[in-house]
Structure formats: structure tokens, C-alpha cells
Design a protein around this motif. Structure first.
Motif, PDB file in Angstrom:
ATOM      1  N   ASN A  95       0.594  -1.388  -0.036  1.00  0.00           N
ATOM      2  CA  ASN A  95       0.242   0.057   0.217  1.00  0.00           C
ATOM      3  C   ASN A  95       0.715   1.664  -0.391  1.00  0.00           C
ATOM      4  O   ASN A  95       0.171   2.345  -0.491  1.00  0.00           O
ATOM      5  CB  ASN A  95      -1.478   0.130   1.183  1.00  0.00           C
ATOM      6  CG  ASN A  95      -1.821  -0.899   0.527  1.00  0.00           C
ATOM      7  OD1 ASN A  95      -2.961  -1.016   0.609  1.00  0.00           O
ATOM      8  ND2 ASN A  95      -2.616  -1.877   2.235  1.00  0.00           N
ATOM      9  N   ARG A  98       3.531   1.471  -1.354  1.00  0.00           N
ATOM     10  CA  ARG A  98       3.624   1.989  -2.887  1.00  0.00           C
ATOM     11  C   ARG A  98       2.775   2.606  -3.935  1.00  0.00           C
ATOM     12  O   ARG A  98       2.990   2.831  -4.363  1.00  0.00           O
ATOM     13  CB  ARG A  98       5.066   0.184  -2.960  1.00  0.00           C
ATOM     14  CG  ARG A  98       5.591   0.388  -2.635  1.00  0.00           C
ATOM     15  CD  ARG A  98       6.358  -1.528  -3.628  1.00  0.00           C
ATOM     16  NE  ARG A  98       5.297  -2.355  -3.859  1.00  0.00           N
ATOM     17  CZ  ARG A  98       5.465  -3.614  -3.064  1.00  0.00           C
ATOM     18  NH1 ARG A  98       6.552  -3.648  -1.690  1.00  0.00           N
ATOM     19  NH2 ARG A  98       4.854  -4.774  -2.619  1.00  0.00           N
ATOM     20  N   ALA A  99       2.018   1.683  -3.310  1.00  0.00           N
ATOM     21  CA  ALA A  99       0.540   2.380  -4.022  1.00  0.00           C
ATOM     22  C   ALA A  99       0.230   3.679  -4.025  1.00  0.00           C
ATOM     23  O   ALA A  99       0.176   4.494  -5.145  1.00  0.00           O
ATOM     24  CB  ALA A  99      -0.918   1.129  -3.851  1.00  0.00           C
ATOM     25  N   TRP A 100       0.471   4.278  -2.902  1.00  0.00           N
ATOM     26  CA  TRP A 100      -0.488   5.812  -3.115  1.00  0.00           C
ATOM     27  C   TRP A 100       1.146   6.317  -3.142  1.00  0.00           C
ATOM     28  O   TRP A 100       1.349   7.547  -2.835  1.00  0.00           O
ATOM     29  CB  TRP A 100      -0.342   5.420  -1.158  1.00  0.00           C
ATOM     30  CG  TRP A 100      -1.416   6.019  -0.624  1.00  0.00           C
ATOM     31  CD1 TRP A 100      -1.896   3.961  -0.552  1.00  0.00           C
ATOM     32  CD2 TRP A 100      -2.709   6.077  -1.292  1.00  0.00           C
ATOM     33  NE1 TRP A 100      -3.098   4.656   0.232  1.00  0.00           N
ATOM     34  CE2 TRP A 100      -3.720   5.470  -0.419  1.00  0.00           C
ATOM     35  CE3 TRP A 100      -3.189   7.760  -1.597  1.00  0.00           C
ATOM     36  CZ2 TRP A 100      -5.114   5.503  -0.461  1.00  0.00           C
ATOM     37  CZ3 TRP A 100      -4.090   7.850  -1.299  1.00  0.00           C
ATOM     38  CH2 TRP A 100      -5.235   7.290  -0.624  1.00  0.00           C
ATOM     39  N   HIS A 105      -3.450  11.707  -8.408  1.00  0.00           N
ATOM     40  CA  HIS A 105      -4.473  10.898  -8.180  1.00  0.00           C
ATOM     41  C   HIS A 105      -5.385  12.267  -7.988  1.00  0.00           C
ATOM     42  O   HIS A 105      -5.092  12.642  -6.970  1.00  0.00           O
ATOM     43  CB  HIS A 105      -4.085   9.548  -7.398  1.00  0.00           C
ATOM     44  CG  HIS A 105      -5.448   8.532  -7.290  1.00  0.00           C
ATOM     45  ND1 HIS A 105      -6.723   8.960  -6.490  1.00  0.00           N
ATOM     46  CD2 HIS A 105      -5.779   7.955  -8.301  1.00  0.00           C
ATOM     47  CE1 HIS A 105      -7.690   8.159  -7.159  1.00  0.00           C
ATOM     48  NE2 HIS A 105      -7.620   7.473  -7.971  1.00  0.00           N
ATOM     49  N   SER A 142       3.543   7.127   3.679  1.00  0.00           N
ATOM     50  CA  SER A 142       3.642   7.385   2.444  1.00  0.00           C
ATOM     51  C   SER A 142       5.191   8.008   1.625  1.00  0.00           C
ATOM     52  O   SER A 142       4.023   9.155   2.323  1.00  0.00           O
ATOM     53  CB  SER A 142       3.031   7.251   1.536  1.00  0.00           C
ATOM     54  OG  SER A 142       3.127   7.694   0.661  1.00  0.00           O
ATOM     55  N   TYR A 188      -6.365  -0.854   5.148  1.00  0.00           N
ATOM     56  CA  TYR A 188      -5.373  -0.964   3.939  1.00  0.00           C
ATOM     57  C   TYR A 188      -4.103  -1.772   5.836  1.00  0.00           C
ATOM     58  O   TYR A 188      -3.162  -2.180   4.816  1.00  0.00           O
ATOM     59  CB  TYR A 188      -4.562  -0.130   3.714  1.00  0.00           C
ATOM     60  CG  TYR A 188      -5.332   0.886   2.660  1.00  0.00           C
ATOM     61  CD1 TYR A 188      -5.500   0.152   2.035  1.00  0.00           C
ATOM     62  CD2 TYR A 188      -5.480   2.267   2.823  1.00  0.00           C
ATOM     63  CE1 TYR A 188      -6.376   1.073   0.743  1.00  0.00           C
ATOM     64  CE2 TYR A 188      -6.079   3.082   2.295  1.00  0.00           C
ATOM     65  CZ  TYR A 188      -6.966   2.334   1.281  1.00  0.00           C
ATOM     66  OH  TYR A 188      -7.726   3.185   0.326  1.00  0.00           O
ATOM     67  N   GLU A 194      -8.642   1.888  -4.662  1.00  0.00           N
ATOM     68  CA  GLU A 194      -7.806   2.641  -4.748  1.00  0.00           C
ATOM     69  C   GLU A 194      -6.633   2.184  -5.715  1.00  0.00           C
ATOM     70  O   GLU A 194      -6.297   0.348  -5.407  1.00  0.00           O
ATOM     71  CB  GLU A 194      -7.052   3.499  -3.705  1.00  0.00           C
ATOM     72  CG  GLU A 194      -7.970   4.692  -3.166  1.00  0.00           C
ATOM     73  CD  GLU A 194      -9.157   4.087  -2.836  1.00  0.00           C
ATOM     74  OE1 GLU A 194     -10.194   5.244  -2.966  1.00  0.00           O
ATOM     75  OE2 GLU A 194      -8.817   3.036  -1.449  1.00  0.00           O
ATOM     76  N   PRO A 195      -6.016   2.084  -6.782  1.00  0.00           N
ATOM     77  CA  PRO A 195      -4.983   1.465  -7.585  1.00  0.00           C
ATOM     78  C   PRO A 195      -3.538   0.754  -6.847  1.00  0.00           C
ATOM     79  O   PRO A 195      -2.649   1.722  -6.845  1.00  0.00           O
ATOM     80  CB  PRO A 195      -5.036   2.366  -9.010  1.00  0.00           C
ATOM     81  CG  PRO A 195      -4.816   3.880  -8.237  1.00  0.00           C
ATOM     82  CD  PRO A 195      -5.886   3.307  -7.627  1.00  0.00           C
ATOM     83  N   GLY A 196      -4.162  -0.586  -7.003  1.00  0.00           N
ATOM     84  CA  GLY A 196      -2.536  -0.828  -6.882  1.00  0.00           C
ATOM     85  C   GLY A 196      -2.990  -1.222  -4.968  1.00  0.00           C
ATOM     86  O   GLY A 196      -2.140  -2.012  -4.640  1.00  0.00           O
ATOM     87  N   THR A 197      -3.889  -0.797  -4.086  1.00  0.00           N
ATOM     88  CA  THR A 197      -3.600  -1.083  -2.912  1.00  0.00           C
ATOM     89  C   THR A 197      -4.403  -2.443  -2.563  1.00  0.00           C
ATOM     90  O   THR A 197      -5.342  -3.181  -3.188  1.00  0.00           O
ATOM     91  CB  THR A 197      -4.524   0.072  -2.154  1.00  0.00           C
ATOM     92  OG1 THR A 197      -5.771  -0.671  -2.663  1.00  0.00           O
ATOM     93  CG2 THR A 197      -4.095   1.174  -2.545  1.00  0.00           C
ATOM     94  N   SER A 244       3.050   6.131  -5.756  1.00  0.00           N
ATOM     95  CA  SER A 244       2.489   6.013  -7.285  1.00  0.00           C
ATOM     96  C   SER A 244       1.408   7.431  -7.268  1.00  0.00           C
ATOM     97  O   SER A 244       1.739   7.911  -8.879  1.00  0.00           O
ATOM     98  CB  SER A 244       1.955   4.892  -7.534  1.00  0.00           C
ATOM     99  OG  SER A 244       2.337   4.243  -9.055  1.00  0.00           O
TER     100      SER A 244
END
Length: 272
Positions: A17, A19-21, A29, A89, A136, A201-204, A23
Motif C-alpha cells: 500500500n 508503493r501504491a500511495w 491521483h 507514504s 489497508y 484505489e489502484p494497486g492497493t 504512485s
């Protein structure tokens, strides 16, 4: 202004998570967009539409937990609070750092997990605000106990969470109906979205914590729940499968107002 690091060993889901945030922060975003000028003119109206904070937080010590991104910390600082932001993050915290420098806000920034904040003192804060983020983590009760620890007796905890059913239900409705895809679980993550969606959320990596885990966890940590609302995002007249249509049938979030009691020691649970 700098960011202090207090990261301990993170679990797999926390690493994913983060890494996702990071990004999302790089890609601007919608959930990683800093505060706007118009919002800063009336900050309490933005952060406290229901009036839980009494209309004045000048001089309050406020912890914005898992709330990086250049928005929450700035709004509470503009309302006159002494603000600390904790987020895991670095990308989201960098947005806070930039906004604080541009706006001349004095905000403390810490990169740390929600579950362990050794840099913060017991009873340090009058208010902890906590936007959607418990989904998360596997173990949210550790978060609630940390919140209770850093709140002064009588201090407020205002948190928002994804409804369990929001995470359990399908995102699409190909036959005009949404269906239940999974059971509530703090162990098994929900299936990731295959297409961009405002509800994921993408990638989470997310967990559909039960209401017992969320509401009961807050109470067992030594806080009393004073109010609970479901922020409105729905419109049943919108096309089936749209964000607004789904939200009309499945409220996506719950927002909870809780108050720290004199003791964080909770009563024993009764098994009936």
C-alpha cells in the motif's frame, strides 16, 4: 521543513500500500491532490460539515493520522490548530511538506505506521482525525489502541472507514444487480479492481473489516462512540453500475465520532 522517519518493519500489505500511495502521489491521483485556495478560506466547513468540532479548534493539538497528501494537515492548520501528520507514504508526505512551505504552515511530519507511533507522547492530542485507511491493514485494533494512547482523556477521535459491504460487493452490475463476492475478513484481502474505479484505489491491498472489528475495536481501545454518520454520495437515478448508483444502494463509508475515556482499559468482553 523535513520529514522524520519512524518506520519499523512493515507487513507485506503495508509495503504494497505504501508503493501504491507513492504512485498515486506521483500521478496526481484525485485522492492525492493538495488543498485548494477556496477550501482554505473556510477550512472547518470543509473538514467538519456535521459540526462535531464545535466551530472552533484554534490552539488544539491535532494529529492527522494516515492523512498525507497536502490536504488534511493544511486545512486543520488553516483553522488554527497545531498539526502533526503521520503517514507511511513518503510521496504523500512530500505533498504536505510542499504545501506547508508554500502556505507558511508549521506542521510536523512523520513517516510511520498507524500501528506504532513511538515518537508521539501519551495524551498529546486533543483531536485525532483519521480519513479512510483502516481497510489497508489486517490488524486495526492496534491502530485504535495507539489512537487512544496519544489522545488526552476527553479528546476526540474522528475517523472514516469503508463500509464492509462496500468492499464485499461487486463493483459492476451487468444484470442490473450487485452481488456479494466475499465475506468480511481481516485475513484475506478483497479482490482488486480490474478496471479503474472510484471505490478502489489502484494497486492497493484492502481488507473488509467487519463492523464488530471497527466499532467494537474503537470501544475496546477505551473510547466512547458519540455519533456515526454515512456520508452521502448516492443517486439512484444515475446509470446502473455508476459510482453514484452503487453508493445509493451500498453506502460506501461510515464516519465515527468517538471520545477517549479516562482510562484506555476496556471492560472484559461477554460471550453470549
Amino acid at each position: 521543513m523535513s520529514v522524520d522517519f519512524f518506520d519499523e518493519s512493515l507487513g507485506y500489505e503495508e509495503q504494497a500500500n505504501r508503493r501504491a500511495w507513492d504512485s498515486m502521489a506521483r500521478e496526481a491521483h484525485p485522492l492525492a491532490c493538495p488543498v485548494e485556495d477556496d477550501e482554505l478560506r473556510h477550512p472547518l466547513q470543509v473538514v467538519d460539515e456535521v459540526g462535531w468540532l464545535g466551530g472552533n479548534i484554534h490552539g488544539w493539538k491535532v494529529l492527522c493520522l494516515a492523512a498525507g497528501g497536502g490536504r488534511h494537515g493544511a486545512l486543520y492548520a488553516a483553522a488554527g490548530a497545531n498539526v502533526t501528520v503521520v503517514d507511511q507514504s513518503p510521496g504523500m508526505l512530500e505533498l504536505d511538506r510542499q504545501v506547508a512551505l508554500q502556505r507558511h504552515f508549521n506542521i510536523r511530519l512523520f513517516q510511520a505506521s498507524m500501528t506504532s507511533m513511538p515518537m508521539l507522547r501519551d495524551g498529546e492530542f486533543d483531536l485525532v482525525i483519521h480519513p479512510v485507511s483502516t481497510c489497508y491493514l489486517r490488524d486495526v485494533e492496534r491502530v485504535f489502541h495507539e489512537v487512544a494512547r496519544v489522545l488526552r482523556p476527553g479528546g476526540l477521535y474522528v475517523s472514516q472507514h469503508k463500509q464492509p459491504m462496500n468492499l464485499q460487493a461487486s463493483l459492476e452490475a451487468p444484470n442490473g444487480r450487485y452481488w456479494i463476492e466475499s465475506v468480511p475478513s481481516s485475513i484475506v484481502p478483497v479482490a482488486a479492481a480490474t478496471q479503474p474505479n472510484r471505490l478502489r484505489e489502484p494497486g492497493t491491498m484492502e481488507f473488509a473489516h467487519s463492523l464488530e472489528t471497527l466499532i467494537g475495536g474503537i470501544v475496546r481501545a477505551g473510547m466512547l462512540i458519540e455519533d456515526l454518520v454515512e456520508p452521502r454520495h448516492g443517486d439512484p437515478n444515475q446509470p446502473v453500475g455508476s459510482f453514484a448508483h452503487r453508493c445509493a444502494l451500498i453506502p460506501p463509508y461510515i464516519r465515527i465520532k468517538a471520545r477517549r475515556t479516562a482510562s484506555t482499559v476496556s471492560a472484559p468482553r461477554l460471550l453470549i
